[in-house]
Design a protein around this motif. Structure first.
Motif, PDB file in Angstrom:
ATOM      1  N   TYR A  37      68.326 -50.181  64.612  1.00  0.00           N
ATOM      2  CA  TYR A  37      67.719 -51.495  64.726  1.00  0.00           C
ATOM      3  C   TYR A  37      68.678 -52.538  64.164  1.00  0.00           C
ATOM      4  N   TYR A  88      69.947 -51.004  60.679  1.00  0.00           N
ATOM      5  CA  TYR A  88      69.243 -49.885  60.058  1.00  0.00           C
ATOM      6  C   TYR A  88      69.163 -48.716  61.036  1.00  0.00           C
ATOM      7  N   GLN A  90      66.951 -45.085  61.660  1.00  0.00           N
ATOM      8  CA  GLN A  90      65.626 -44.542  61.349  1.00  0.00           C
ATOM      9  C   GLN A  90      65.467 -43.216  62.072  1.00  0.00           C
ATOM     10  N   PHE A  99      63.873 -44.806  56.964  1.00  0.00           N
ATOM     11  CA  PHE A  99      64.966 -45.685  57.358  1.00  0.00           C
ATOM     12  C   PHE A  99      66.139 -45.507  56.397  1.00  0.00           C
ATOM     13  N   GLN A 101      69.263 -47.397  54.270  1.00  0.00           N
ATOM     14  CA  GLN A 101      69.200 -48.588  53.405  1.00  0.00           C
ATOM     15  C   GLN A 101      69.829 -49.809  54.055  1.00  0.00           C
TER      16      GLN A 101
END
Lengths: 108, 124
Positions: A37, A88, A90, A99, A101
């Motif tokens: 993302y 990110y 996930q 997720f 960091q």
């Protein structure tokens, strides 16, 4: 719980350069159920890549994902000014759906 | 246009309750698993809870299990999060997200649609 560790924490690059972001899982991610993302300041996350190499609808082909098992990579082939954001990874294979960091991609 | 709009965020004292809502439009809500994800301002993302389209499978993170309850009303295309016994560490933006799963026995999936979030602040 699967812990996802992203590296580097911050990546400083210039527009036109290639970006390589890493996501390492503490255990194998079943079926490579891993997504990436992008999040810009003040906005919700936006899905870029899933599964781990399929681009979401409307995502430019300069974004690509790869990997399997415990090691995954997001590559941005030629950075555009709008690509500077936080990214990110996930895993959606095993609850809790954790997720990483985040990696901040900043303009050099 | 596909929309997910969260509401209900507020400033509350520790120990109190709050109910979040996520109203959706532009897609067949009945068909998808839905989730809540939270984010402390300036920090990373944390999955909170999710449920399948028919609420057959419901999952929670350990940090909220026993205190939060997720639910949905398919007739209203809406998702809810009842938050009880709130703690200071629950302070965050809460996002609702649509998951790719259309199965009533698989709650997980990548999150392909997100709302803009609602801010919950727990403070005395």
């Amino acid at each position: 719980e699967i812990v996802l560790t992203q590296s580097p924490g911050t990546l400083s690059l210039s527009p036109g350069e290639r970006a390589t972001l890493s996501c390492r899982a503490s255990q194998s991610v079943t079926r490579s159920y891993l997504a990436w993302y992008q999040q810009k300041r003040g906005q919700p996350p936006r899905l870029l890549i899933y599964g781990p190499s399929s681009r979401a609808t409307g995502i430019p082909d300069r974004f690509s994902g790869s990997g399997s098992g415990t090691d995954f990579t997001l590559t941005i082939s030629r950075l555009e000014p709008e690509d500077f954001a936080v990214y990110y990874c996930q895993q959606y294979a095993t609850s809790p759906y954790t997720f990483g960091q985040g990696t901040k991609l900043e303009i050099k | 246009e596909v929309l997910l709009v969260e509401s209900g965020g507020d400033l509350v004292q520790p120990g109190r309750s709050l109910r979040l809502s996520c109203t959706t439009s532009g897609f067949n809500f009945n068909y998808y698993s839905m989730h809540w994800v939270r984010q402390v301002p300036g920090k990373g993302l944390e999955w909170v809870s999710g449920l399948t389209w028919g609420s057959r499978i419901i999952e929670y993170s350990d940090s909220v299990k026993g205190r939060f309850t997720i639910s949905r009303d398919n007739s209203k295309a809406s998702l809810y999060l009842q938050m009880n016994s709130l703690r200071i560490e629950d302070t965050a933006f809460y996002y609702c997200a649509r998951a790719s799963s259309s199965s009533d026995v698989v709650v997980s999936g990548y999150f392909d649609l997100w709302g803009r979030g609602t801010l919950v602040t727990v403070s005395s």
